[in-house]
Write an enzyme that holds these catalytic residues in place. Structure first.
Site, mmCIF file in Angstrom:
data_model
loop_
_atom_site.group_PDB
_atom_site.id
_atom_site.type_symbol
_atom_site.label_atom_id
_atom_site.label_comp_id
_atom_site.label_asym_id
_atom_site.label_seq_id
_atom_site.Cartn_x
_atom_site.Cartn_y
_atom_site.Cartn_z
ATOM 1 N N TRP A 126 1.550 3.524 7.079
ATOM 2 C CA TRP A 126 2.543 4.068 6.150
ATOM 3 C C TRP A 126 2.895 5.494 6.496
ATOM 4 C CZ3 TRP A 126 5.411 0.748 4.090
ATOM 5 C CH2 TRP A 126 4.908 -0.493 3.692
ATOM 6 N N ASP A 133 2.022 10.608 -0.623
ATOM 7 C CA ASP A 133 2.354 9.214 -0.912
ATOM 8 C C ASP A 133 1.108 8.567 -1.508
ATOM 9 O OD1 ASP A 133 2.892 6.525 -0.978
ATOM 10 O OD2 ASP A 133 3.401 6.330 1.150
ATOM 11 N N LYS A 184 2.338 -1.649 -6.518
ATOM 12 C CA LYS A 184 0.928 -1.808 -6.150
ATOM 13 C C LYS A 184 0.054 -1.698 -7.401
ATOM 14 C CE LYS A 184 2.491 -1.816 -1.964
ATOM 15 N NZ LYS A 184 2.616 -0.722 -1.033
HETATM 16 C C1 LIG Z 1 3.703 -0.354 -0.060
HETATM 17 C C2 LIG Z 1 3.691 1.049 0.381
HETATM 18 C C3 LIG Z 1 4.879 1.726 0.734
HETATM 19 C C4 LIG Z 1 6.234 1.047 0.837
HETATM 20 O O1 LIG Z 1 6.761 0.614 -0.290
HETATM 21 P P1 LIG Z 1 8.199 -0.076 -0.337
HETATM 22 O O2 LIG Z 1 8.373 -0.260 -1.779
HETATM 23 O O3 LIG Z 1 8.129 -1.349 0.438
HETATM 24 O O4 LIG Z 1 9.186 0.849 0.210
HETATM 25 C C5 LIG Z 1 4.779 3.045 1.098
HETATM 26 N N1 LIG Z 1 3.605 3.678 1.144
HETATM 27 C C6 LIG Z 1 2.451 3.060 0.832
HETATM 28 C C7 LIG Z 1 1.173 3.817 0.918
HETATM 29 C C8 LIG Z 1 2.465 1.729 0.448
HETATM 30 O O5 LIG Z 1 1.310 1.112 0.138
#
Ligand SMILES: *Cc1c(COP(=O)(O)O)cnc(C)c1O
Length: 376
Positions: free
Chosen positions: A104, A188, A212
């Site tokens: 990511w 993030d 998530k």
């Molecule tokens: C799932 C995830 C993303 C991406 O999310 P999207 O909604 O598909 O854009 C970004 N960063 C992390 C750490 C993730 O787990």
């Protein structure tokens, strides 16, 4: 009949009481005669839903008053562009430094390259020896003391839980100690936000896709210090300009109203569970169950550097890849769903977010023991 246990990395399991309440309110939200999906985002009912969700999130994470909470669209990957569009122009050099410790953050780094002078501050792609153990790529966290942070950087970007590699890192450093007192940390936290207390003040900006650990896909949460607003590049779309969205209280354009409503129900559920401090205790216990078992057998293995093993995403390998398909088939028959690992890593991955009860982790460990007994 109870529901199966769902170990998906995302979109992921939601608390059953939340789903039940949403079902009960589907056709008529509290006597309004409307589904939340059918309400104007400017009406008084939705205003209440949105404001309450914000207030509950602020309470859960102890978000200080000088931080804005934004409900956006675009997901984590959208933020890979939206963050630099908003923050990189904050200082004259238009520079940003990225700590790359998994897939990511690699994506975040590559996307940001388009928007300014972007550099890699550290990488966990190469092998390393830590605590006498040889670590493979993306299984550890580069020591903050080794990060190359430039004093002119507008921000330093970090992914605090790498969902695919299963690496979680909470020792967010003070950038002043790394020689960049004017830079701010940007995090993030998509896959572990609300799983534990977080010192919001350590970061200038925290973002998370909802699917998530919060709610349905389609909602992205941004928590940003207000003094960082107002520096968007001229090419930044208005709908993604944090200053505009903050001023309009997340209703500059139509926000993902139903996703905000579900997130709000999840926040209330979290408060009933005792908040993030209680969730942390439970998440520690859940992760310990699984890692203790993995460490006690040669049949399965997790190779992440122990101090940064994720409490949320636990990748593991079987000792023989030929057993992957039978494992997944038997797991599904045992009503343990979506355990297949990410294609870039292989093997299995159990995501054990807030909404996964400890009974689900116990059921998984019992299943793994039995599979080991019959296939070992
Ligand atoms: C799932 C995830 C993303 C991406 O999310 P999207 O909604 O598909 O854009 C970004 N960063 C992390 C750490 C993730 O787990």
């Amino acid at each position: 009949m109870t529901r199966p246990y769902n170990f998906s990395a995302g979109p992921a399991v939601l608390p059953e009481p939340v789903l039940r309440q949403a079902a009960a309110e589907m056709l008529d939200w509290r006597g309004s005669g409307m589904s939340v999906m059918e309400m104007s985002h400017r009406g008084k009912q939705f205003e209440q839903i949105c404001d309450e969700a914000e207030a509950d999130l602020r309470e859960l994470l102890s978000v200080p008053d000088d931080y804005a909470v934004l409900f956006l669209q675009g997901g984590g990957i959208g933020e890979n562009a939206i963050v630099p569009l908003n923050l990189i122009g904050r200082r004259q050099a238009h520079a940003a430094d990225y700590v790359v410790n998994g897939s990511w953050s690699t994506k975040s780094f590559k996307e940001a390259l388009r928007y300014g002078d972007v550099a890699m501050a550290a990488s966990a792609e190469g092998p390393a020896v830590l605590d006498g153990v040889e670590q493979g790529p993306w299984t550890y966290m580069p020591d903050p003391a080794s990060w190359r942070v430039r004093p002119q950087a507008s921000y330093v970007h970090l992914c605090s839980n790498e969902t695919i590699g299963g690496v979680e890192f909470m020792d967010w450093p003070d950038l002043a100690a790394l020689g960049a007192p004017e830079a701010v940390l940007t995090v993030d936290a998509s896959s572990h936000i609300l799983s534990r207390p977080m010192d919001v003040r350590r970061a200038g900006l925290i973002y998370a896709g909802a699917q998530k650990n919060i709610g349905p896909a389609g909602l992205t949460i941004v928590i940003v210090r207000k003094d960082l607003l107002g520096h968007a590049l001229p090419i930044c779309p208005s709908a993604f300009d944090y200053a505009i969205v903050a001023k309009e209280r997340s209703r500059f354009n139509t926000p993902p109203t139903y996703a905000i409503y579900i997130a709000g129900l999840v926040f209330k559920w979290l408060k009933e569970q005792g908040g993030v401090a209680e969730m942390e205790k439970l998440n520690v216990a859940k992760a310990k169950l699984l890692y203790d078992y993995l460490d006690g057998t040669d049949f399965y293995r997790n190779t992440v550097h122990r101090p940064v093993r994720s409490r949320m995403n636990v990748p593991f390998m079987l000792h023989d890849d030929a057993l992957n398909a039978p494992f997944l088939k038997a797991a599904e028959e045992a009503r343990l769903l979506q355990l297949k690992g990410h294609k870039s890593v292989g093997g299995m991955r159990a995501s054990i977010y807030n909404a996964m009860p400890i009974e689900g982790v116990r059921a998984l460990v019992e299943f793994m023991k039995e599979f080991e007994r019959t296939h070992g």
